[in-house]
Scaffold this active site. Sequence first.
Site, PDB file in Angstrom:
ATOM      1  CE  LYS A 103      12.345  63.678  37.332  1.00 40.75           C
ATOM      2  NZ  LYS A 103      12.135  63.607  38.789  1.00 40.75           N
TER       3      LYS A 103
HETATM    4  N1  GLU Z   1       9.543  61.195  40.206  1.00 36.92           N
HETATM    5  C1  GLU Z   1       9.655  61.171  41.628  1.00 36.92           C
HETATM    6  C2  GLU Z   1      10.593  62.257  42.121  1.00 36.92           C
HETATM    7  O1  GLU Z   1      10.846  63.226  41.443  1.00 36.92           O
HETATM    8  C3  GLU Z   1      10.003  59.789  42.143  1.00 36.92           C
HETATM    9  C4  GLU Z   1      11.270  59.213  41.626  1.00 36.92           C
HETATM   10  C5  GLU Z   1      11.492  57.756  42.014  1.00 36.92           C
HETATM   11  O2  GLU Z   1      10.699  57.222  42.764  1.00 36.92           O
HETATM   12  O3  GLU Z   1      12.479  57.195  41.551  1.00 36.92           O
HETATM   13  O4  GLU Z   1      11.068  62.245  43.223  1.00 36.92           O
END
Ligand code: GLU
Length: 413
Positions: A103
């Site tokens: 993240k």
């Molecule tokens: N931000 C989204 C999540 O928390 C998608 C992450 C992604 O597609 O890599 O699942």
Amino acid sequence: MGNQWQIARKQLDSVSAILSLPENVHQLLRNFDRILTVSVPIQMDDGAVKVFTGFRVQHNSARGPYKGGVRYHPELTLDDLKALAMEMTWKCSLVGVPFGGAKGGIICNPKELSKSELERLTRRYTYAIMPIIGIEKDIPAPDVNTNEQIMAWMMDTYSMNSGFCTPGIVTGKPINIGGSLGRTDATGLGIAFTIMNSVKHFKIDRKELKVVIQGYGNVGSAVGKFLSEMGCKIVAVSSSKGGIFNPKGMNHGALTRHYKDNGSFEHFPNAENITNEALLELPCDVLIPAALGNQITNENAGRIKAKIIVEGANGPTTPEADQILTERKIPVVPDILANAGGVIVSYFEWIQDVQCYFWCEKEVNSKLSNILDRAYEEALHLSREKKLSLRTAAIMLAVKKVADAILVRGLYP
Ligand code: GLU
């Protein structure tokens, strides 16, 4: 989101104990492969230079390249990102997507930045994290306050610095530069599929299902769209500025138009204005917290009147609230199961980019539904067999697969 990270670690500790994980594997999972903090200086429109702080947290890549979104938020902390990166490892593992967890984000208030400031910020941040991202290393995606335009800037910056076009470096891009059909609404569609699975399982009448959605942004409004199409009644929605309630139900199209024209839901015809706090306590069949973390706490869990809660956001329910809801027999479908649709279709997007071969939306959505149905069944089966909450069962399944990958790969050198 304060203590989200401690909560994530505690969840891991208790699941590791139930699974009797070897202590070295448990310790490895409690920690991070890499945490990068970068300073992101940009020139503002008035000529002044302002320095922002950005991060990329990579939790674990035992099962595949790191994957996870990038969020822009004024109250973002490194601890939030640690919790969210760990959660991505579990999410990918649970649904069988061959990625690890990451993240990233920048401490900023995107609402106070012009479009060109946002572009410069995104490009400089991408440049700063370039050494640790890559098509087979770490693939960013949209998250809170980021979207497909931001992904396009990230893809362009990475491509320009690489000297060739690299669509697979991010997912959640616009379709004309390698995005996948169905990605924008995938998280919402996945939540709608999961709601249908849960109402069937908890034997709640599907007809005219009354739903309350906290946060009617990227994710919440897509859930609203699909649930309306499935015949559900949207009785309350909100934005960060507050919400509205109409027990007779509200039209999804009219809601999005009203928000677009007014920047809030206030004065929506025939609806009563309510606060975000009051919205969570409304009587309904399904409550979908689809905003930020830590919304259902020990303070309000005793007053929730929903029949089930399906977590659209990451980490909206605290463990104390979970406990109260379990005692009150209100089931909670956890985030890593309910909102996994986004990363599942991100995986499809990445496959399509790498193969330069694109699928139709029907194919994307049917593959998404198959994966989510299977993950729901597996979590349900384990929760029944071991008499655990769906959350604990889902995390157990996920942690087990990551631990197995670590063990079979062995320790290098
Ligand atoms: N931000 C989204 C999540 O928390 C998608 C992450 C992604 O597609 O890599 O699942």
